[in-house]
Design a protein around this motif. Structure first.
Motif, PDB file in Angstrom:
ATOM      1  N   GLY A 128      -9.591   4.047   5.364  1.00 13.84           N
ATOM      2  CA  GLY A 128      -8.646   4.929   6.040  1.00 13.84           C
ATOM      3  C   GLY A 128      -7.903   5.856   5.087  1.00 13.84           C
ATOM      4  N   GLN A 129      -6.846   6.467   5.647  1.00 13.06           N
ATOM      5  CA  GLN A 129      -6.121   7.476   4.878  1.00 13.06           C
ATOM      6  C   GLN A 129      -4.628   7.173   4.854  1.00 13.06           C
ATOM      7  N   LEU A 130      -4.020   7.512   3.719  1.00 15.53           N
ATOM      8  CA  LEU A 130      -2.572   7.459   3.612  1.00 15.53           C
ATOM      9  C   LEU A 130      -2.100   8.894   3.407  1.00 15.53           C
ATOM     10  N   LEU A 131      -1.263   9.383   4.335  1.00 15.17           N
ATOM     11  CA  LEU A 131      -0.800  10.766   4.246  1.00 15.17           C
ATOM     12  C   LEU A 131       0.692  10.803   3.948  1.00 15.17           C
ATOM     13  N   VAL A 132       1.052  11.597   2.967  1.00 15.15           N
ATOM     14  CA  VAL A 132       2.463  11.832   2.696  1.00 15.15           C
ATOM     15  C   VAL A 132       2.710  13.317   2.929  1.00 15.15           C
ATOM     16  N   ASP A 133       3.633  13.655   3.810  1.00 13.92           N
ATOM     17  CA  ASP A 133       3.887  15.043   4.219  1.00 13.92           C
ATOM     18  C   ASP A 133       2.601  15.725   4.690  1.00 13.92           C
ATOM     19  N   GLY A 134       1.722  14.992   5.322  1.00 14.88           N
ATOM     20  CA  GLY A 134       0.481  15.575   5.836  1.00 14.88           C
ATOM     21  C   GLY A 134      -0.638  15.672   4.811  1.00 14.88           C
ATOM     22  N   GLN A 135      -0.351  15.364   3.557  1.00 19.08           N
ATOM     23  CA  GLN A 135      -1.377  15.440   2.510  1.00 19.08           C
ATOM     24  C   GLN A 135      -1.921  14.041   2.215  1.00 19.08           C
ATOM     25  N   GLU A 136      -3.232  13.948   2.092  1.00 19.47           N
ATOM     26  CA  GLU A 136      -3.784  12.638   1.777  1.00 19.47           C
ATOM     27  C   GLU A 136      -3.500  12.276   0.319  1.00 19.47           C
ATOM     28  N   VAL A 137      -3.029  11.046   0.106  1.00 18.17           N
ATOM     29  CA  VAL A 137      -2.750  10.606  -1.261  1.00 18.17           C
ATOM     30  C   VAL A 137      -3.300   9.199  -1.468  1.00 18.17           C
ATOM     31  N   ILE A 179       0.837  -1.202   0.000  1.00 20.83           N
ATOM     32  CA  ILE A 179       0.000   0.000   0.000  1.00 20.83           C
ATOM     33  C   ILE A 179       0.874   1.256   0.000  1.00 20.83           C
ATOM     34  N   VAL A 180       1.879   1.272   0.882  1.00 24.51           N
ATOM     35  CA  VAL A 180       2.740   2.464   0.957  1.00 24.51           C
ATOM     36  C   VAL A 180       3.596   2.595  -0.304  1.00 24.51           C
TER      37      VAL A 180
END
Lengths: 349, 271
Positions: B74-83, B64-65
């Motif tokens: 759920g949510q995947l956040l990169v640098d605080g942004q959802e992607v 997933i990552v």
């Protein structure tokens, strides 16, 4: 960002790693086995068949090789990319028929037909590639399907439009002269006539070799054939690469089809069946691995040359041409066994 | 310079925001629940260890990552942004580089071609754009030197290298191109003690240089040596989530082995 976080240590040579000998490196070349075979066959026919020694015979052999070799380039690239195309043989005929039937039926300049045929050939390649990638069904089955479809369509459409099994002669149509000059003319060196298709063949081999060894796309072709999942994981566009390879076969099928059309001015609609295997055989004899990820365009060219020499050499030697297929089978077995042996030896760590 | 990846320099990311964060992430394959309610984060200079036995969902989590699969919940956040990462390429563009258990190398291809696969160096203009072969060979060789591997022949098919060497090539490649978040899928699983040490030292050094590392393993000893944060998975769910300060190696090992189950086993096998 290229700085590695670990402090540079003095690199120690691993005492268990022996240096690769130049001989081992040479054996690693995929086309070596084929080259040795080709020289052997050449010497053999040179010795047993008188007419084989002339320059005229050489020209004939090269011509025969080129008709197979042009397609073998595309098929080899596709095989390195891990896929097969069984429709490659009849796709040549389909292209030739499309060009000739289209320009004849609509009374256009032959170049209109030529470009329609190009579009059709590329579309067939795309169709094959797209289906293989989307369904994940082995390309062997998908292209077996398109092979049968094209084989049937070639005959049925030709009969429907012309009422016979061959397309009509298009030699008096507009644009024929230029197309004939490009696809099917002759030139002469030292009093011997050579066909232009030999030049095209060598040009395609050169382009394919450059593509494979010197470009990004070439790297991707080896990668998708060697391990598609790994290639995808590091960001290689696997689907695009493979569809592109199928379309490459389509392009060369178009080219070979144009050569066929402008050589004979009309096309037999049943032609081309069985050639798909000759292309594959040329690629395999040339060192391409059936499972993908390994091989060269030069190897496929040598494979095609072996085919040309065997086909013509047996006739020059005055033997029954039925033996051609037998010899080809022997060559194929020898090539596969040699390749296996060479690879096991070379990759022994 | 040599890569278009990792174009967001580390300085630009506000401190405190995790590089990668998962919030209540779940994933189903058909009606099999592979992951459910996973919370995890990794910041600059941190090593987050994901532990778990076979079939715990570790591989699904990485996928997933890494952009190989998409999460369903759920949510995947990169640098605080959802992607939502739809491909490995996209993950790489976010600076998330992954070293897989199967290493994602193509065995028959030379070491240097594998090193640059998917991110080749090129020069010239289309249609004459060609690979910068000499530069790539030199770079690959230099980067591997830094890892302490000296290959006699950078042209050798990567399939002829030993497991440890291949692992190092794959990690060196990920560091060279990724540089922000490094996901390591059981990098020490197939290695001997000495080679594991090299890899672990490398993980620790990577984190010190400012990378975020997600280290997947089923070896609590290895995890405890380098980790700042431990997440334990069992049958697709999180059963432990704690910091280095809050746990001892013994506790981690016990938790990892299934706590009560191990005690029962010890009792049964008592000699």
């Amino acid at each position: 960002m290229s700085e590695s976080p670990v402090a540079t240590e003095t690199p120690l040579a691993d005492e268990r790693v022996t240096k690769t000998s130049p001989l081992q490196k040479l054996l690693l070349r995929p086309e070596l086995g084929a080259l040795v075979g080709a020289i052997g066959i050449y010497v053999f026919f040179f010795a047993v068949a008188d007419p084989f020694r002339s320059l005229d015979a050489f020209s004939t052999i090269m011509y025969s090789s080129s008709t197979i070799g042009i397609m073998a380039v595309g098929v080899a690239l596709l095989m390195i990319g891990g896929e097969f195309d069984l429709s490659a043989g009849v796709a040549v005929t389909t292209s030739a028929l499309t060009a000739s039937l289209f320009s004849y039926e609509f009374s256009t300049n032959v170049w209109v037909g030529i470009f329609v045929a190009l579009a059709v050939a590329l579309a067939i390649g795309f169709f094959n590639g797209y289906l293989v990638m989307k369904t994940k069904i082995p390309s062997f089955l998908i292209t077996l399907g398109t092979f049968l479809m094209l084989q049937g369509a070639n005959l049925a459409v030709t009969k429907l439009l012309t009422g016979q099994v061959a397309s009509r002669n298009i030699s008096d149509m507009d644009g024929f002269g230029l197309a004939d000059a490009i696809f099917a003319s002759d030139f002469s060196i030292a009093g011997t006539t050579f066909r232009i298709s030999i030049v095209w063949w060598l040009v395609f081999v050169a382009i394919a070799t450059w593509l494979l060894l010197r470009t990004k796309v070439g790297n991707w072709i080896y990668a998708v054939g060697g391990d598609a999942e790994s290639a995808r994981a590091v960001g290689v566009p696997v689907v695009k690469t493979k569809i592109g390879l199928f379309m490459g076969v389509g392009f060369l099928a178009w080219f070979a089809g144009m050569h066929l059309l402008f050589t004979f001015n009309s096309v037999q609609s049943g032609e081309g069946v069985g050639n798909e295997f000759i292309f594959i055989i040329a690629a395999v004899i040339g060192g391409c691995l059936l499972t993908g990820g390994y091989g060269t365009a030069i190897g496929a060219a040598i494979g095609a040359f072996i085919y040309g020499m065997t086909e013509k050499g047996i006739v020059y030697a005055g033997w029954n041409p039925d033996w051609v297929k037998f010899f080809l089978g022997v060559m194929l077995l020898l090539a596969t066994v040699t390749n296996l042996w060479v690879r096991n030896r070379a990759s022994r760590s | 310079m040599t890569s278009e990846l990792a174009d967001a320099p580390l300085e630009e990311i506000p401190t405190g925001v995790p590089l990668v964060q998962l919030k209540d992430v779940g994933k189903q394959y058909g009606h099999i629940i592979a992951l459910h309610g996973i919370n995890l984060k990794v910041g600059k200079g941190e090593v987050t260890c994901v532990l778990g036995d076979n079939g715990a969902g570790k591989s699904t989590l990485i996928k997933i990552v890494a952009g190989r699969h998409q999460h369903d919940e759920g949510q995947l956040l990169v640098d605080g942004q959802e992607v939502r990462l739809s491909s490995p390429r996209e993950a790489l563009n976010h600076g998330i580089a992954t070293v897989y258990q199967d290493l994602a190398v193509v065995p028959l291809m030379p070491v240097w071609r594998n090193f640059f696969l998917g991110s080749e160096m090129v020069d010239g203009f289309w249609p004459f754009r060609k690979l910068s072969i000499d530069q790539m060979r030199t770079t690959a060789k230099d980067e591997l030197h830094k890892m302490g591997i000296d290959l006699p022949d950078i042209d050798a098919p990567i399939g002829t290298l030993s497991g440890g060497q291949r692992q190092c090539v794959a990690i060196a490649r990920a560091v060279f191109f990724g540089a922000r978040v490094l996901i390591l899928d059981e990098p020490t699983a197939a290695l001997g003690v000495k080679q594991s040490g090299v890899v672990l030292r490398y993980i620790s050094a990577s984190a010190k240089s400012g990378l975020g590392v997600i280290f997947i393993t089923h070896n609590p000893h290895h995890a405890y040596m380098v980790g700042n944060h431990f997440v334990l998975l069992n049958r697709g769910r999180m059963t432990l989530d704690c910091k280095y300060e809050d746990i001892t190696l013994d506790q981690l090992t016990t938790e990892m082995a299934g706590g009560d189950e191990l005690q029962t086993l010890t009792h049964e096998l008592k000699r």
